[in-house]
Design an enzyme around this catalytic site. Sequence first.
Site, short mmCIF file in Angstrom:
data_model
loop_
_atom_site.label_atom_id
_atom_site.label_comp_id
_atom_site.label_asym_id
_atom_site.label_seq_id
_atom_site.Cartn_x
_atom_site.Cartn_y
_atom_site.Cartn_z
N LYS A 194 0.77 -1.21 -0.17
CA LYS A 194 -0.11 -0.07 -0.10
C LYS A 194 0.89 1.12 -0.05
O LYS A 194 1.93 1.26 0.16
CB LYS A 194 -0.82 -0.05 1.07
CG LYS A 194 -2.01 -1.01 0.85
CD LYS A 194 -3.07 -1.11 1.70
CE LYS A 194 -4.39 -2.14 1.44
NZ LYS A 194 -5.27 -2.30 2.38
N ARG B 214 -3.29 -10.26 4.58
CA ARG B 214 -3.57 -10.37 3.28
C ARG B 214 -2.48 -9.71 2.63
O ARG B 214 -2.28 -8.63 2.59
CB ARG B 214 -4.86 -9.58 2.95
CG ARG B 214 -5.44 -9.33 1.47
CD ARG B 214 -6.50 -8.87 1.37
NE ARG B 214 -7.11 -8.64 0.00
CZ ARG B 214 -6.45 -8.01 -0.91
NH1 ARG B 214 -5.47 -7.08 -0.64
NH2 ARG B 214 -7.01 -7.89 -2.34
N1 PMM Z 1 -7.22 -4.38 0.52
C1 PMM Z 1 -7.44 -4.09 -0.94
C2 PMM Z 1 -8.32 -5.15 -1.17
N2 PMM Z 1 -9.02 -5.83 -0.60
N3 PMM Z 1 -9.60 -6.68 1.63
C3 PMM Z 1 -9.27 -6.51 2.98
N4 PMM Z 1 -10.15 -7.45 3.73
N5 PMM Z 1 -8.45 -5.86 3.53
C4 PMM Z 1 -7.65 -4.93 2.75
O1 PMM Z 1 -6.91 -4.28 3.33
C5 PMM Z 1 -7.91 -5.07 1.32
C6 PMM Z 1 -8.84 -5.83 0.74
C7 PMM Z 1 -6.58 -3.25 -1.73
O2 PMM Z 1 -5.26 -4.14 -2.14
P1 PMM Z 1 -5.17 -4.62 -3.59
O3 PMM Z 1 -5.71 -3.78 -4.84
O4 PMM Z 1 -3.49 -4.86 -3.74
O5 PMM Z 1 -5.94 -5.97 -3.69
#
Ligand code: PMM
Length: 282
Positions: free
Chosen positions: A218, A258
């Site tokens: 992030k 994650r």
């Molecule tokens: N961050 C992203 C997408 N989905 N889901 C949860 N539960 N927590 C998160 O922090 C989260 C998520 C954004 O990241 P990406 O675009 O790299 O998938």
Amino acid sequence: MRVTGFPELGRTRVMGVVNVTPDSFSDGGRHADAADAVRHGRRLLDEGADLLDVGGESTRPGAQRVPEQEERRRVLPVVAALAASGAVVSVDTTRASVAVAALEVGAQLVNDVSGGLADPDMLPAVAAGAVAYVAMHWRGPSIDMQSRAAYDDVVHEVGAELLERRAAAVAAGIDPQRLLLDPGLGFGKDAGHNWGLLSRLPELAALGQPLLVGASRKAFLGELLAAPTGERRPTDGRDAAGAAVTVLAAQAGAWAVRVHDVRSSADAVRVVAAVAAAAAVS
Ligand code: PMM
């Protein structure tokens, strides 16, 4: 902390990210083709992922919505193929219809970045499916979420808003033993808010639900690691910092992290568990 339907591992789980999107901020475009996404998911399993989170709609700040049919087209074949080969699959969606379709093809967990706020059908659909549900802290759609990044005490307010989502989920019939909470790093939060949340993870753990923490790649990590010119570290150079956050999350007892780079976090959670086990006998 136990979640019904998932065996006890004695350590934090590693959820590997499989984004089937052309525009996700960290790996967008790399797995836009279903076969590529499935291959990527299998590689993450080989590297130690305990479960895979498959998403078809980017949530990066400023992102536009993807039409429902397109989200289904992206996500469902990938969920089906990975689940059929024995993987534990989570579907990252805010749409009840997509979640239900993913459960039908083998998903075992619904990861909803809106905590049930984006779609009024989501919480009842998850309750009917009797699966695990991640309610993430969210103050509104990605298109303008950073305009809502205003807090007096970020940990207190995020905690209170997560408890409201817990109450709504339980009122809709979701079993508290299947409910996870996530502070939603970067969603309607600036870097200071994210660091504040990470500095007080035990307070979020004390809300009483298992926690999922997503810091991987992030922007706030890119800002921390910026070059002397001020240029943010690119996404593919943020994984060591991501593994450091995994250590913090695991030490706070998070149920899962994650992450995009699975191997470093799979190693990190094992180090934390080994230290905890040694501390318990010394
Ligand atoms: N961050 C992203 C997408 N989905 N889901 C949860 N539960 N927590 C998160 O922090 C989260 C998520 C954004 O990241 P990406 O675009 O790299 O998938």
